[in-house]
Design an enzyme around this catalytic site. Structure first.
Site, PDB file in Angstrom:
ATOM      1  N   PHE A 239       0.869  -1.183   0.000  1.00  0.00           N
ATOM      2  CA  PHE A 239       0.000   0.000   0.000  1.00  0.00           C
ATOM      3  C   PHE A 239       0.899   1.224   0.000  1.00  0.00           C
ATOM      4  O   PHE A 239       1.748   1.368   0.885  1.00  0.00           O
ATOM      5  CB  PHE A 239      -0.878   0.042   1.261  1.00  0.00           C
ATOM      6  N   GLU A 240       0.711   2.075  -0.973  1.00  0.00           N
ATOM      7  CA  GLU A 240       1.423   3.354  -0.973  1.00  0.00           C
ATOM      8  C   GLU A 240       0.529   4.349  -1.681  1.00  0.00           C
ATOM      9  O   GLU A 240      -0.079   4.012  -2.694  1.00  0.00           O
ATOM     10  CB  GLU A 240       2.702   3.289  -1.824  1.00  0.00           C
ATOM     11  N   ILE A 241       0.441   5.559  -1.139  1.00  0.00           N
ATOM     12  CA  ILE A 241      -0.087   6.666  -1.931  1.00  0.00           C
ATOM     13  C   ILE A 241       1.063   7.655  -1.984  1.00  0.00           C
ATOM     14  O   ILE A 241       1.566   8.074  -0.938  1.00  0.00           O
ATOM     15  CB  ILE A 241      -1.340   7.299  -1.293  1.00  0.00           C
ATOM     16  N   HIS A 276      12.119   2.108  -0.648  1.00  0.00           N
ATOM     17  CA  HIS A 276      11.243   3.292  -0.681  1.00  0.00           C
ATOM     18  C   HIS A 276      11.214   3.993   0.679  1.00  0.00           C
ATOM     19  O   HIS A 276      11.239   5.227   0.756  1.00  0.00           O
ATOM     20  CB  HIS A 276       9.804   2.895  -1.034  1.00  0.00           C
TER      21      HIS A 276
END
Ligand code: GDP
Ligand code: MN
Length: 344
Positions: A239-241, A276
């Site tokens: 999950f990444e925004i 990241h």
């Protein structure tokens, strides 16, 4: 009987939302943003389940587009079955070979040797070459795919993940308005055996390019000793925004290249999550990283379920299964260094 033989699925017409009368009335995305899904053809059904929840909980009100990426061509069946799940635009991209192969500076025999050792040591995905391509792609290349050029923000989605809560605001707009560059819902500790030399490589990078390191960063989230050692905390990147310009920045491109040259994506099994996370922590202000507490989310085996009573009302998860303050989560640490109240 009205039931369809599953074999007939292939005969269903391509669902076209593009020419429908609805086109002119349905809400349009307000931010240049997209869901990005790296996925295989064989994952279509678990993908559809995740899309259903995402649409019902959020996207039917916004119609953000989806970009599906694959190292192989998508089948027509995959395209039909996925595009039928949303009124938003769907695009399908193939990953260029250079973004999914072993670079020429890697000693392939050595890489295979190390994979074999990691497999024998029962390290998760330790023996898998394709998993390494996936991690390297998500770390260094997804944002360079030409189909992403027109966007500013992305939300990473994986087949099989679940969304538990009504999201009745636009997280992309939130990112844009609050100048947030990276958002997460779950954080945890990495397996040390997969990143044995990652931190020494990062330290070398920091020494060589001190000008790239943000002053008001969140280093305390990933180090208990001002950067001497890595405490293994990372945001769970399934999950990444995120703001695509973080990854497009000169410092991140340099950072990725530096890591890639060291070969740890192949000789070890560096994950895109620690890569990241470390980059977000070093290159962003603490205030540019956001914990999306309202977004109840599960990727096996961990879930984030908001425990605050007013938030939980909009969710269907069991707050007792919330992972945040369990021993293996790093989110308590995140809240602490950000002086946010810890609930649970
Ligand atoms: P995990 O979450 O670390 O267990 O890894 P996953 O198996 O879920 O892989 C992460 C993401 O990459 C998911 O979105 C997968 O669908 C995708 N993925 C993994 N391997 C491949 C692959 O070989 N080809 C494609 N097209 N997608 C892959
Ligand atoms: Mn996954």
């Amino acid at each position: 009987s009205s039931e369809e033989d599953p074999a007939d699925i292939k005969q269903l017409p391509v669902v076209s939302t593009k020419n429908s009368a609805q086109k002119h009335t349905k809400p349009k995305p307000k931010v240049k943003a997209v869901f990005v899904v790296l996925v295989r053809n064989s994952d279509i059904h678990s993908l559809r389940a995740s899309m259903r929840q995402l649409e019902d909980r959020f996207n039917h009100k916004y119609n953000y587009p989806y970009l599906f990426l694959n190292d192989e061509a998508f089948t027509d069946e995959f395209k039909r079955l996925s595009s039928a799940m949303t009124k938003g635009k769907t695009e399908y991209g193939i990953i260029p070979k250079e973004h999914w192969s072993v670079p020429d500076w890697i000693d392939y025999d050595k890489a295979k040797e190390e994979m074999k050792k990691m497999e024998e040591a029962d390290i998760i995905y330790g023996g898998s070459e394709s998993y390494r391509h996936m991690c390297r792609f998500e770390s260094g290349f997804f944002f360079r795919h030409p189909l992403l050029d027109k966007y500013d923000y992305y939300w990473r989605v994986e087949p099989g993940v679940q969304f538990f809560c009504d999201i009745d605001y636009d997280p992309f707009m939130y990112m844009k308005e609050k100048k947030v560059k990276y958002g997460f819902t779950i954080s945890l500790y990495e397996y040390e055996d997969t990143i044995k030399t990652l931190w020494e490589t990062v330290k070398e990078f920091m020494k060589k390019y001190p000008e790239y390191i943000e002053e008001d960063n969140a280093l305390d989230f990933i180090s208990n000793d001002q950067g001497e050692t890595y405490n293994l905390c990372h945001f769970w990147s399934n999950f990444e925004i995120g703001d695509l310009n973080l990854w497009r920045s000169e410092r991140y491109l340099k950072f990725f290249e530096f890591l890639d040259q060291k070969g740890g994506f192949f000789y070890e099994r560096w994950g895109d999550a620690p890569v990241h996370s470390i980059a977000a922590v070093l290159f962003l202000k603490k205030s540019e990283i956001h914990f999306f507490n309202e977004i109840g989310y599960k990727h096996e085996p961990f879930m984030h379920c908001p425990v605050e009573k007013n938030l939980l009302l909009k969710c269907h998860c069991n707050p007792q299964d919330n992972f945040d303050l369990q021993g293996y989560s790093c989110t308590g640490r995140w809240l602490q260094i950000n002086q946010q109240p810890i609930s649970n």
